[in-house]
Design a protein around this motif. Sequence first.
Motif, PDB file in Angstrom:
ATOM      1  N   CYS A 214     -12.950  28.959 -29.865  1.00 19.02           N
ATOM      2  CA  CYS A 214     -14.214  29.145 -30.775  1.00 19.02           C
ATOM      3  C   CYS A 214     -13.837  30.056 -32.014  1.00 19.02           C
ATOM      4  O   CYS A 214     -14.745  30.662 -32.587  1.00 19.02           O
ATOM      5  CB  CYS A 214     -14.779  30.453 -29.895  1.00 19.02           C
ATOM      6  N   ALA A 215     -12.552  29.889 -32.601  1.00 17.14           N
ATOM      7  CA  ALA A 215     -12.390  30.441 -33.716  1.00 17.14           C
ATOM      8  C   ALA A 215     -13.016  30.011 -34.949  1.00 17.14           C
ATOM      9  O   ALA A 215     -13.307  30.743 -35.988  1.00 17.14           O
ATOM     10  CB  ALA A 215     -10.799  30.149 -34.045  1.00 17.14           C
ATOM     11  N   ASP A 216     -13.877  29.002 -34.891  1.00 15.41           N
ATOM     12  CA  ASP A 216     -14.385  28.603 -35.932  1.00 15.41           C
ATOM     13  C   ASP A 216     -16.051  28.614 -35.793  1.00 15.41           C
ATOM     14  O   ASP A 216     -16.923  28.342 -36.564  1.00 15.41           O
ATOM     15  CB  ASP A 216     -14.447  26.984 -36.242  1.00 15.41           C
TER      16      ASP A 216
ATOM     17  N   GLY B  39      -5.173  41.347 -31.973  1.00 14.35           N
ATOM     18  CA  GLY B  39      -4.372  41.040 -32.669  1.00 14.35           C
ATOM     19  C   GLY B  39      -4.425  39.400 -33.007  1.00 14.35           C
ATOM     20  O   GLY B  39      -3.883  38.937 -34.009  1.00 14.35           O
ATOM     21  N   GLN B  40      -4.894  38.674 -32.160  1.00 16.58           N
ATOM     22  CA  GLN B  40      -5.057  37.170 -32.519  1.00 16.58           C
ATOM     23  C   GLN B  40      -6.358  36.824 -32.778  1.00 16.58           C
ATOM     24  O   GLN B  40      -6.473  35.500 -32.982  1.00 16.58           O
ATOM     25  CB  GLN B  40      -4.859  36.579 -30.929  1.00 16.58           C
ATOM     26  N   THR B  41      -7.202  37.505 -33.103  1.00 18.03           N
ATOM     27  CA  THR B  41      -8.511  37.055 -33.662  1.00 18.03           C
ATOM     28  C   THR B  41      -9.246  38.069 -34.579  1.00 18.03           C
ATOM     29  O   THR B  41      -8.829  39.221 -34.594  1.00 18.03           O
ATOM     30  CB  THR B  41      -9.579  36.830 -32.128  1.00 18.03           C
TER      31      THR B  41
ATOM     32  N   VAL C 278      -8.416  48.069 -29.706  1.00 21.43           N
ATOM     33  CA  VAL C 278      -9.449  47.138 -30.152  1.00 21.43           C
ATOM     34  C   VAL C 278     -10.343  47.764 -31.277  1.00 21.43           C
ATOM     35  O   VAL C 278     -10.231  48.916 -31.760  1.00 21.43           O
ATOM     36  CB  VAL C 278     -10.298  46.842 -28.852  1.00 21.43           C
ATOM     37  N   ARG C 279     -11.361  46.950 -31.625  1.00 22.02           N
ATOM     38  CA  ARG C 279     -12.055  47.587 -32.854  1.00 22.02           C
ATOM     39  C   ARG C 279     -13.357  48.316 -32.555  1.00 22.02           C
ATOM     40  O   ARG C 279     -13.904  49.041 -33.446  1.00 22.02           O
ATOM     41  CB  ARG C 279     -12.326  46.129 -33.711  1.00 22.02           C
ATOM     42  N   ARG C 280     -14.071  48.158 -31.188  1.00 20.42           N
ATOM     43  CA  ARG C 280     -15.279  48.631 -31.035  1.00 20.42           C
ATOM     44  C   ARG C 280     -15.018  49.205 -29.657  1.00 20.42           C
ATOM     45  O   ARG C 280     -14.547  48.748 -28.519  1.00 20.42           O
ATOM     46  CB  ARG C 280     -16.275  47.416 -30.950  1.00 20.42           C
ATOM     47  N   LEU C 281     -16.088  50.361 -29.369  1.00 24.10           N
ATOM     48  CA  LEU C 281     -16.329  50.823 -27.907  1.00 24.10           C
ATOM     49  C   LEU C 281     -18.062  50.879 -27.909  1.00 24.10           C
ATOM     50  O   LEU C 281     -18.567  51.214 -29.015  1.00 24.10           O
ATOM     51  CB  LEU C 281     -15.891  52.441 -28.364  1.00 24.10           C
ATOM     52  N   VAL C 282     -18.348  50.318 -26.874  1.00 24.99           N
ATOM     53  CA  VAL C 282     -19.506  50.215 -26.457  1.00 24.99           C
ATOM     54  C   VAL C 282     -19.925  51.576 -25.670  1.00 24.99           C
ATOM     55  O   VAL C 282     -19.268  52.168 -24.990  1.00 24.99           O
ATOM     56  CB  VAL C 282     -19.856  48.881 -25.439  1.00 24.99           C
TER      57      VAL C 282
END
Length: 375
Positions: free
Chosen positions: A215-217, A240-242, A266-270
């Motif tokens: 789904c990278a694209d 780190g892979q996405t 990670v980048r976010r916290l819900v």
Amino acid sequence: MKISKAALHPYRLPLRSSWLTAAGGFGEREGWLLRLDSGCGARAASGYGDCAPLPESAAETPAAAASWLCAQARRLIGMQVDDALQAIGPAPGDAPAARLALETALLDLAAQAAESSLATYLRAKQKDVPAGPAPAALAVNAALGSIDRLADESVDSACRAGFRILKLKVGVAPIDHDIEQLRRIVALLPPGVQLRLDANRAWSGAAAEYFLRRCADLPIEMLEEPLAEPTLEQLRSLQGQTTIAIAIDESAERLDTLRILQDAPVRRLVIKPTRCGGLLAAFLLAQRALAAGLDCVVTSSVESACGVTAAAHLATAIGNQLAHGLATSEWLAADTGAPPTIVDGRLLLPHAAGLGFMPGKGIAFSPIADWPLEE
């Protein structure tokens, strides 16, 4: 401002269709609407709070939540609102939804006394938060449910309604089927519209990596809870892979929130106020996450209009530019009152002091004294 009375309204709110996730599903929301009254005559005011235990919670049943609410509310009668806020103490682990309702009703009264919105009052209660009124609107994502049941018409309708982020549940069907459905949906999106995905801990590490590669694209803005058995190391490796923002939600408690704030894998916290046990605790968590380099997204678990309104004040007080997951009221076939209006993908806070929630017609409250305590 003294608390003079307390009352409850029990509710069962059917959904228009089942809310399905990889972790299960539900077809109704059960809970309690709390009202606290203070003052009399021209100085009379009522504060409201929503107690909607999370459907997956085994410890906090609606009956146990009501018992906690009754016991706590009874001892607050006659107290000043500020003293009552101190008396309920920190968020407990066994009744977070009940405590959220009680604290919200108290904060509603306190903000009304201060003649400010609840969002502005929350900001004023925290250190190192810029003074001044909170914004009157915030961006929200469309909540479209399981990708496996999503019709083209629902995607088109959300885009025409002005939503720029569409949230989908993945992980219910086999992973390749999800990817196929994602590509079908992406073909329908106008420029600039992105997807936000929630796997609800559906996949192994290898499956999550496979999904992200395939789904990278695609215009995916966030992937929430991809791992069935997450560790901080696995999450850090996956992030780190996405370039897609990986988000932690229900696994935060298991992973230890303090370690998450220290390591920021990670980048976010819900943030769900119901899980935090109060708006103040949730706001403090958001401030600590921001200091640790984590963005925060406030989301609803399909609470009633009262609960969604409270969560919207929290998200507005936090004040970031992300879309929050609060456009869930359309899933309910009945509600406790009018939910916040959403226009062009933005939720509008009520123009009122305090919470700004009013119960709908037919909502009948019974005094706390009439409710038996659970043995």
